[in-house]
Design an enzyme around this catalytic site. Structure first.
Site, PDB file in Angstrom:
ATOM      1  N   LYS A  84      42.294  25.119  52.895  1.00 59.11           N
ATOM      2  CA  LYS A  84      42.117  25.854  54.177  1.00 59.11           C
ATOM      3  C   LYS A  84      41.029  26.992  54.062  1.00 59.11           C
ATOM      4  O   LYS A  84      40.214  27.141  55.031  1.00 59.11           O
ATOM      5  CB  LYS A  84      43.163  26.131  54.812  1.00 59.11           C
ATOM      6  CG  LYS A  84      44.418  24.850  55.044  1.00 59.11           C
ATOM      7  CD  LYS A  84      44.691  24.803  56.572  1.00 59.11           C
ATOM      8  CE  LYS A  84      45.138  23.664  56.957  1.00 59.11           C
ATOM      9  NZ  LYS A  84      46.349  23.241  56.116  1.00 59.11           N
ATOM     10  N   GLU A 106      45.145  29.138  65.161  1.00 56.69           N
ATOM     11  CA  GLU A 106      46.453  28.492  65.213  1.00 56.69           C
ATOM     12  C   GLU A 106      46.959  28.520  63.961  1.00 56.69           C
ATOM     13  O   GLU A 106      46.190  28.288  62.775  1.00 56.69           O
ATOM     14  CB  GLU A 106      46.338  27.157  65.860  1.00 56.69           C
ATOM     15  CG  GLU A 106      45.964  26.321  64.943  1.00 56.69           C
ATOM     16  CD  GLU A 106      44.374  26.258  64.520  1.00 56.69           C
ATOM     17  OE1 GLU A 106      43.542  27.014  65.108  1.00 56.69           O
ATOM     18  OE2 GLU A 106      44.231  25.434  63.524  1.00 56.69           O
ATOM     19  N   SER A 373      45.453  18.778  47.731  1.00 56.22           N
ATOM     20  CA  SER A 373      44.970  19.614  48.662  1.00 56.22           C
ATOM     21  C   SER A 373      45.588  20.897  48.778  1.00 56.22           C
ATOM     22  O   SER A 373      45.099  22.256  48.967  1.00 56.22           O
ATOM     23  CB  SER A 373      45.111  19.096  49.972  1.00 56.22           C
ATOM     24  OG  SER A 373      46.652  18.870  50.402  1.00 56.22           O
TER      25      SER A 373
HETATM   26  C1  LIG Z   1      47.092  22.007  56.241  1.00 56.11           C
HETATM   27  C2  LIG Z   1      47.145  21.243  55.025  1.00 56.11           C
HETATM   28  C3  LIG Z   1      46.858  19.880  54.979  1.00 56.11           C
HETATM   29  C4  LIG Z   1      46.529  18.846  56.181  1.00 56.11           C
HETATM   30  O1  LIG Z   1      45.407  19.157  56.704  1.00 56.11           O
HETATM   31  P1  LIG Z   1      44.106  18.389  56.619  1.00 56.11           P
HETATM   32  O2  LIG Z   1      43.311  19.172  57.962  1.00 56.11           O
HETATM   33  O3  LIG Z   1      44.694  17.047  57.283  1.00 56.11           O
HETATM   34  O4  LIG Z   1      43.796  18.538  55.383  1.00 56.11           O
HETATM   35  C5  LIG Z   1      47.205  19.068  53.786  1.00 56.11           C
HETATM   36  N1  LIG Z   1      47.399  19.839  52.918  1.00 56.11           N
HETATM   37  C6  LIG Z   1      47.666  21.006  52.670  1.00 56.11           C
HETATM   38  C7  LIG Z   1      48.051  21.716  51.440  1.00 56.11           C
HETATM   39  C8  LIG Z   1      47.644  21.870  53.654  1.00 56.11           C
HETATM   40  O5  LIG Z   1      47.848  23.237  53.832  1.00 56.11           O
END
Ligand SMILES: *Cc1c(COP(=O)(O)O)cnc(C)c1O
Length: 393
Positions: A84, A106, A373
């Site tokens: 993010k 948000e 992610s």
């Molecule tokens: C917010 C988040 C997601 C989901 O958001 P996307 O916009 O689909 O990437 C996935 N993994 C983590 C670690 C997150 O914090």
């Protein structure tokens, strides 16, 4: 710049937002062409975010007997612990260029709120973060982090008091203060130009991963797998491979795993096209167009819509969208921690679970690239509670 991806996307907004969105489009287009903006962004990605993140080859996940290798792109190692921050720092820079010193955003799980608060503190911007009161109660450590980083948290009690309601309140704030305020949306969602802009700021994941994979193996991966909530980490890594002969797989949250209404968060698998929060996209909605409740053990996947580009990529068949449920994600969370020494976010655990599921069906010698992610520290309480419940059962 077209506002749509095939039949999806667009700008379904109140009239008062048309001018601020237009201003954002123009400034964003200019910024992309400006080598000074690019250089400043690259500098921040290196010195503040910690890029490039590494690519890690896994050794002990149990798919090795099938002759399949899994590699992780390590977004968990970025500052604040998830992808993010790539988007937060990019949009914060853009806000400065727009001459707007106040940011609203948000947050659901709090990851985006933490990233925005950190980026704003570093760049000297004021941040107000809208968070559903239900989410705030279950994500207290992130609420505390946001406040420590100097941002103001506005709790939202409307609706189900979760992410979707926080988005609505952040938009309401922006409508009231368009001259001073930038809305820093956290995923590849919402009205044009947000889905394109967020994709652009996350595309660094795919660019790095592709080069790193080529350097390590001399070829491209056979498949790239990512979890899809709003879709930003997935589109970030997929974007580098869309024109290659590489299988792309998005994993959505199947929740309790039975596909029942209100018990999952997989609009690209079970949903239908509709309009929500400024965009046309696949949604979980009833026959009257009322948005349905969602459930996932991973708070970042707990949202009833997916980004419009994913809807288009689904329709044209370029990306396959599959699911992993809470249990499979939890198994992947444990497996990656124990066998590879990496504690994944529960969202990212869905991607690993999806990759583990398809691995045995792949030809020997296949190479899988999975986008990790984020890191799992934020999920310890949820995961430990779920594992305890399992033991009791
Ligand atoms: C917010 C988040 C997601 C989901 O958001 P996307 O916009 O689909 O990437 C996935 N993994 C983590 C670690 C997150 O914090």
């Amino acid at each position: 710049m077209t506002t749509r991806f095939g039949d999806y996307g667009g700008q379904f907004v109140a009239e008062t937002l048309v001018a601020p969105l237009e201003e954002l489009c123009e400034t964003y287009d200019q910024a992309l062409q400006d080598p000074i903006f690019r250089a400043e962004l690259d500098h921040l990605l290196t010195t503040f975010v910690g890029r490039p993140t590494p690519l890690t080859r896994l050794q002990h996940l149990g798919i090795e007997p099938h002759g399949v290798t899994m590699w992780l792109k390590r977004e968990d190692l970025t500052h604040t612990g998830a992808h993010k921050i790539n988007n937060a720092i990019g949009q914060a820079l853009l806000a400065r260029r727009l001459g707007k010193r106040r940011i609203v955003a948000e947050t659901g799980a709090g990851q985006h709120g933490v990233a925005v608060a950190a980026a704003c503190a570093y760049l000297g911007l004021d941040a107000t973060i809208y968070m559903g009161s239900v989410d705030a109660a279950r994500q207290r450590p992130n609420l505390q982090r946001i406040e420590l980083l100097g941002a103001t948290v506005q709790l939202v009690d409307q609706g189900t008091a979760t992410l979707k309601d926080a988005v609505s309140e952040a938009i309401r704030d922006w409508i009231g203060n368009p001259d001073t305020t930038h809305y820093l949306l956290g995923s590849a969602l919402g009205p044009h130009p947000f889905p394109r802009m967020v994709r652009e700021f996350q595309s660094v994941i795919g660019q790095e991963a592709k080069q790193q994979f080529l350097d390590a193996t001399g070829r491209l991966p056979d498949a790239v797998v990512a979890c899809v909530g709003g879709g930003s980490n997935a589109i970030g890594i997929f974007s580098a491979f869309l024109d290659d002969r590489v299988r792309l797989v998005g994993i959505q949250a199947a929740g309790d795993g039975r596909g029942a209404r209100g018990k999952h968060a997989a609009p690209l698998v079970y949903g239908t096209p509709g309009v929500l929060q400024g965009m046309r996209t696949y949604l979980l909605q009833d026959d009257n167009g009322q948005v349905e409740l969602t459930h996932s053990i991973a708070p970042g996947l707990d949202y009833p819509g997916a980004g419009p580009e994913h809807s288009h990529l689904k329709d044209i068949g370029r990306v396959e969208y599959l699911t992993a449920d809470d249990n499979e994600a939890l198994n992947a969370f444990v497996a990656l921690s124990r066998n590879e020494g990496i504690l994944p976010a529960l969202e990212s655990s869905h991607a690993v679970a999806g990759a583990l599921r398809i691995a045995p069906s792949l030809p020997r010698g296949s190479q899988l690239l999975v986008n990790l992610s984020g890191r799992g520290d934020k999920d310890l309480t949820t995961a430990m509670d779920a594992l305890d419940t399992r033991k009791d059962a």
